[in-house]
Design a protein around this motif. Sequence first.
Motif, PDB file in Angstrom:
ATOM      1  N   THR A  42     -24.344 -15.328  39.964  1.00 52.44           N
ATOM      2  CA  THR A  42     -25.959 -15.643  39.144  1.00 52.44           C
ATOM      3  C   THR A  42     -26.818 -16.113  39.895  1.00 52.44           C
ATOM      4  O   THR A  42     -26.939 -17.650  39.786  1.00 52.44           O
ATOM      5  CB  THR A  42     -25.744 -15.491  37.581  1.00 52.44           C
ATOM      6  N   LYS A  44     -29.647 -19.114  39.117  1.00 56.09           N
ATOM      7  CA  LYS A  44     -30.036 -19.954  38.099  1.00 56.09           C
ATOM      8  C   LYS A  44     -30.526 -21.171  38.149  1.00 56.09           C
ATOM      9  O   LYS A  44     -30.184 -21.698  39.495  1.00 56.09           O
ATOM     10  CB  LYS A  44     -28.680 -20.035  37.203  1.00 56.09           C
ATOM     11  N   LYS A 107     -32.686 -15.428  37.619  1.00 58.23           N
ATOM     12  CA  LYS A 107     -33.172 -15.180  36.583  1.00 58.23           C
ATOM     13  C   LYS A 107     -32.081 -14.866  35.349  1.00 58.23           C
ATOM     14  O   LYS A 107     -32.938 -15.054  34.220  1.00 58.23           O
ATOM     15  CB  LYS A 107     -31.423 -13.426  36.862  1.00 58.23           C
ATOM     16  N   GLU A 108     -31.549 -17.069  35.321  1.00 54.15           N
ATOM     17  CA  GLU A 108     -31.246 -17.620  34.482  1.00 54.15           C
ATOM     18  C   GLU A 108     -32.098 -18.771  35.055  1.00 54.15           C
ATOM     19  O   GLU A 108     -31.812 -19.585  35.483  1.00 54.15           O
ATOM     20  CB  GLU A 108     -29.775 -17.779  34.335  1.00 54.15           C
ATOM     21  N   GLU A 122     -40.091 -17.001  27.773  1.00 54.18           N
ATOM     22  CA  GLU A 122     -39.352 -16.407  28.966  1.00 54.18           C
ATOM     23  C   GLU A 122     -40.321 -14.795  29.485  1.00 54.18           C
ATOM     24  O   GLU A 122     -40.163 -14.084  30.114  1.00 54.18           O
ATOM     25  CB  GLU A 122     -38.768 -15.395  28.014  1.00 54.18           C
ATOM     26  N   ASN A 134     -34.440 -15.110  31.843  1.00 52.91           N
ATOM     27  CA  ASN A 134     -33.754 -15.294  30.516  1.00 52.91           C
ATOM     28  C   ASN A 134     -33.445 -17.154  30.711  1.00 52.91           C
ATOM     29  O   ASN A 134     -33.161 -17.590  31.385  1.00 52.91           O
ATOM     30  CB  ASN A 134     -32.284 -14.684  30.239  1.00 52.91           C
ATOM     31  N   LEU A 136     -31.356 -19.804  28.717  1.00 49.88           N
ATOM     32  CA  LEU A 136     -30.413 -20.022  28.014  1.00 49.88           C
ATOM     33  C   LEU A 136     -29.809 -21.984  27.658  1.00 49.88           C
ATOM     34  O   LEU A 136     -30.125 -21.837  28.419  1.00 49.88           O
ATOM     35  CB  LEU A 136     -28.751 -20.055  28.707  1.00 49.88           C
TER      36      LEU A 136
END
Length: 174
Positions: A42, A44, A107-108, A122, A134, A136
């Motif tokens: 992912t 990030k 994405k994160e 966001e 997103n 987090l």
Amino acid sequence: LNKEMKNFAENKEFEKAARIRDRIQNIESILEKQKISDPNQTDKDIINYTSNFGKIFFNLFQVRDGKLINQENFIFNGEVQEDEESGKEALESFLTQYYEKTTNIPKEILIPHEPTDKKEMEIFLTEQKGSKVNILIPERGQKSKLLELSLKNAKVFAERNSTSWQEESDQTKE
């Protein structure tokens, strides 16, 4: 190397101390790159910060395709108080300024606490990227450990820059 650097600094051989400091930074950078990998692949960003000397020191790790590809440090003027609100404002300000200018939005985004308005942030990031982003706030697990490592790096960055701020302050007083 740390002992050698301190000895040079105590003997006022600052250029030699700075060279050793740079060597230590290079070694730490290599070791950090080996520690960070994500089997989930992912993309990030991991962002954390510390405040000292009237400055806010941000650290940003960029993980793409599961590998750490970049680490950046930023300095903002200002100080984060113990109250959570000033930390939220500083973090939101950093996120807005950084992601307005970059084209490489993941994405994160992992951060230590919520910004003032997480949902609004966001939406802003999703519009900038053109796909869902997103935010987090991990509290345990691998992502939390990455956030801790980013905080540690922000503190090291602040410490390394402290002498220049102190010298600047001393010169201003004089």
